[in-house]
Design a protein around this motif. Structure first.
Motif, PDB file in Angstrom:
ATOM      1  N   ASN A 159      27.472  58.137 147.715  1.00  0.00           N
ATOM      2  CA  ASN A 159      27.645  57.020 148.639  1.00  0.00           C
ATOM      3  C   ASN A 159      28.184  57.527 149.971  1.00  0.00           C
ATOM      4  O   ASN A 159      29.168  58.262 150.010  1.00  0.00           O
ATOM      5  CB  ASN A 159      28.613  55.992 148.053  1.00  0.00           C
ATOM      6  CG  ASN A 159      28.034  55.296 146.850  1.00  0.00           C
ATOM      7  OD1 ASN A 159      26.852  54.967 146.826  1.00  0.00           O
ATOM      8  ND2 ASN A 159      28.849  55.073 145.829  1.00  0.00           N
ATOM      9  N   ASN A 161      28.922  56.612 154.376  1.00  0.00           N
ATOM     10  CA  ASN A 161      29.097  55.631 155.437  1.00  0.00           C
ATOM     11  C   ASN A 161      27.943  55.720 156.427  1.00  0.00           C
ATOM     12  O   ASN A 161      27.062  56.582 156.324  1.00  0.00           O
ATOM     13  CB  ASN A 161      30.422  55.888 156.162  1.00  0.00           C
ATOM     14  CG  ASN A 161      31.623  55.595 155.304  1.00  0.00           C
ATOM     15  OD1 ASN A 161      31.809  54.472 154.867  1.00  0.00           O
ATOM     16  ND2 ASN A 161      32.440  56.614 155.044  1.00  0.00           N
ATOM     17  N   HIS A 166      31.387  60.714 153.402  1.00  0.00           N
ATOM     18  CA  HIS A 166      31.474  60.145 152.068  1.00  0.00           C
ATOM     19  C   HIS A 166      32.155  58.786 152.094  1.00  0.00           C
ATOM     20  O   HIS A 166      33.202  58.613 152.713  1.00  0.00           O
ATOM     21  CB  HIS A 166      32.227  61.093 151.136  1.00  0.00           C
ATOM     22  CG  HIS A 166      32.282  60.611 149.707  1.00  0.00           C
ATOM     23  ND1 HIS A 166      33.448  60.495 149.004  1.00  0.00           N
ATOM     24  CD2 HIS A 166      31.305  60.194 148.875  1.00  0.00           C
ATOM     25  CE1 HIS A 166      33.196  60.041 147.789  1.00  0.00           C
ATOM     26  NE2 HIS A 166      31.900  59.840 147.686  1.00  0.00           N
ATOM     27  N   PHE A 167      31.539  57.837 151.427  1.00  0.00           N
ATOM     28  CA  PHE A 167      32.083  56.483 151.311  1.00  0.00           C
ATOM     29  C   PHE A 167      33.165  56.527 150.251  1.00  0.00           C
ATOM     30  O   PHE A 167      32.899  56.767 149.080  1.00  0.00           O
ATOM     31  CB  PHE A 167      30.945  55.539 150.909  1.00  0.00           C
ATOM     32  CG  PHE A 167      31.306  54.084 150.908  1.00  0.00           C
ATOM     33  CD1 PHE A 167      31.703  53.450 152.065  1.00  0.00           C
ATOM     34  CD2 PHE A 167      31.208  53.334 149.750  1.00  0.00           C
ATOM     35  CE1 PHE A 167      32.000  52.101 152.071  1.00  0.00           C
ATOM     36  CE2 PHE A 167      31.505  51.990 149.741  1.00  0.00           C
ATOM     37  CZ  PHE A 167      31.902  51.367 150.901  1.00  0.00           C
ATOM     38  N   ARG A 246      23.424  54.929 151.647  1.00  0.00           N
ATOM     39  CA  ARG A 246      24.243  54.597 152.811  1.00  0.00           C
ATOM     40  C   ARG A 246      24.759  53.160 152.725  1.00  0.00           C
ATOM     41  O   ARG A 246      24.002  52.216 152.525  1.00  0.00           O
ATOM     42  CB  ARG A 246      23.436  54.770 154.097  1.00  0.00           C
ATOM     43  CG  ARG A 246      24.295  54.863 155.335  1.00  0.00           C
ATOM     44  CD  ARG A 246      23.445  54.954 156.593  1.00  0.00           C
ATOM     45  NE  ARG A 246      22.500  56.041 156.579  1.00  0.00           N
ATOM     46  CZ  ARG A 246      22.737  57.264 157.058  1.00  0.00           C
ATOM     47  NH1 ARG A 246      23.914  57.562 157.559  1.00  0.00           N
ATOM     48  NH2 ARG A 246      21.792  58.189 157.022  1.00  0.00           N
ATOM     49  N   TRP A 247      26.094  53.038 152.898  1.00  0.00           N
ATOM     50  CA  TRP A 247      26.744  51.730 152.947  1.00  0.00           C
ATOM     51  C   TRP A 247      27.155  51.457 154.386  1.00  0.00           C
ATOM     52  O   TRP A 247      27.886  52.227 155.000  1.00  0.00           O
ATOM     53  CB  TRP A 247      27.981  51.721 152.043  1.00  0.00           C
ATOM     54  CG  TRP A 247      27.659  51.855 150.591  1.00  0.00           C
ATOM     55  CD1 TRP A 247      27.283  52.986 149.927  1.00  0.00           C
ATOM     56  CD2 TRP A 247      27.689  50.821 149.614  1.00  0.00           C
ATOM     57  NE1 TRP A 247      27.068  52.724 148.598  1.00  0.00           N
ATOM     58  CE2 TRP A 247      27.322  51.395 148.371  1.00  0.00           C
ATOM     59  CE3 TRP A 247      27.999  49.459 149.654  1.00  0.00           C
ATOM     60  CZ2 TRP A 247      27.248  50.672 147.201  1.00  0.00           C
ATOM     61  CZ3 TRP A 247      27.931  48.726 148.479  1.00  0.00           C
ATOM     62  CH2 TRP A 247      27.550  49.329 147.275  1.00  0.00           C
ATOM     63  N   HIS A 248      26.664  50.348 154.918  1.00  0.00           N
ATOM     64  CA  HIS A 248      27.021  49.971 156.291  1.00  0.00           C
ATOM     65  C   HIS A 248      26.958  48.462 156.396  1.00  0.00           C
ATOM     66  O   HIS A 248      26.426  47.771 155.523  1.00  0.00           O
ATOM     67  CB  HIS A 248      26.081  50.639 157.296  1.00  0.00           C
ATOM     68  CG  HIS A 248      24.624  50.369 157.058  1.00  0.00           C
ATOM     69  ND1 HIS A 248      23.932  49.376 157.700  1.00  0.00           N
ATOM     70  CD2 HIS A 248      23.722  50.967 156.225  1.00  0.00           C
ATOM     71  CE1 HIS A 248      22.680  49.373 157.303  1.00  0.00           C
ATOM     72  NE2 HIS A 248      22.523  50.325 156.408  1.00  0.00           N
TER      73      HIS A 248
END
Length: 356
Positions: A159, A161, A166-167, A246-248
């Motif tokens: 995961n 950002n 790294h998220f 990707r988490w956004h």
């Protein structure tokens, strides 16, 4: 369609934007030999990227596919008529794509369906326009397992950002995935969702799954995997990172995180609908009935699970009066006693039980 330039190198591709280094900007995999050691063609891998206004990410996605050094790849990009710089970026790489289009559509699922029509490979995957393959060895790892006879190859995700770092929240249902099968995966309330970007499926099995329902906004991958699992594939679960997810703030996945528990993905109502529809493939009418009871039981518990409100125990009691089958659910009793005793006493009692 375009004549595909096989296994492009860094020298073939457009130069990366200023300041971009590392994978997949300035690193690549050495191209594999055009033929396998026995003289035959490498299995063909078909990859579809659905896209809409992700111009800030899609170039990294495209390069992570093309720089795998894999000689028998067909890559398809279907854009929903983006109004940002997405089309400009796609055009930079169009000679390396089997097909691409940019036109209004009915959403992500429609784009995936459109792209799938151009797939002719042995292995299929889709990679969203904000995700990328973990490193330059992803496709080679996948094809090594395919050549061993596996129909479903499931890896793990890292995961990240928006900026690629790294998220730092442990979203375990995406970073890792436990082996599952059709009946288990149907029970979405007790089974984590598979890490979609890190999954590769034998094309013959994927053929039995398409088209996906275009009215689905979130759960198209859930529908796809249920249809794959129903075919009882020979599966392998690789404990290696294959993709970067990707988490956004503009991503769908970010919008499905529970307000209560940031680590949990909240099943959307359409997940419930997909599960009910695919449960018609259960082998006996008794299993179908039992599943429907369980599914609607869980649906009745969702308001208590997904809310920050403190429900009174009398209100929860009314729920079990309406659905007596909830009595067999430990989750129901957890909710009930938490409301009856209050949060502090409940947690104290829980700690006491654990230490004894």
């Amino acid at each position: 369609m375009n004549p595909i330039v096989k296994a492009p190198t860094l020298n073939d591709l457009p130069a990366p934007p200023p300041g971009k280094t590392g994978w997949p900007w300035t690193e690549q995999n050495e191209a594999l030999p055009e033929k396998m050691p026995d003289g035959s063609d490498w299995p063909k891998i078909s990859i579809v990227t659905p896209s809409y206004n992700y111009g800030q990410f899609i170039e990294e996605t495209i390069r992570s596919v093309l720089l795998q050094g894999y000689p028998n790849l067909e890559y398809i990009v279907v854009d929903g008529g983006s109004t940002d710089n997405t089309v400009t970026i796609i055009r930079k790489y169009e000679k390396y794509l089997k097909y691409w289009a940019s036109e209004p559509d009915h959403g992500q699922t429609d784009a995936i369906n459109k792209g799938y029509r151009y797939c002719s490979g042995d292995v299929f995957a889709w990679l969203n326009a904000d995700d990328l393959y973990y490193d330059q060895s992803t496709l080679l790892k996948v094809i090594n397992f395919y050549q061993k006879g596996y129909d479903l190859i499931v890896g793990e995700c890292l995961n990240i950002n928006a900026d690629g770092t790294h998220f730092n929240q442990a979203i375990t249902s995406t970073e890792k995935s436990d082996p599952t099968y059709f009946k288990k995966y149907l029970r979405y309330w007790s089974s984590g969702f598979l890490p979609q970007p890190a999954i590769f499926v034998k094309k013959e099995m994927a053929d039995q799954c398409f088209p996906l329902s275009i009215e689905l906004y979130y759960a198209m991958d859930f529908q796809f995997f249920l249809r794959v699992l129903n075919q009882e594939p020979k599966s392998v679960w690789i404990q290696e990172k294959l993709t970067r997810l990707r988490w956004h703030e503009d991503s769908k996945t970010m919008g499905t995180i529970s307000r209560i528990d940031f680590h949990a993905i909240v099943p959307e109502p359409e997940v419930h609908k997909v599960a009910l529809a695919e449960a018609e493939n259960l082998p006996t009418w008794l299993e179908k009935i039992f599943f429907r009871i369980q599914a609607f039981d869980y649906l009745s518990l969702q308001p208590y699970i997904n809310s920050l409100d403190n429900f009174h125990w009398l209100q929860i009691t009314k729920t079990i009066v309406k659905r007596p089958t909830l009595a067999v659910w430990p989750l129901f009793w957890k909710i009930f006693f938490r409301s009856l005793l209050g949060e502090q006493i409940y947690k104290l009692l829980k700690r006491t039980i654990r230490t004894n």
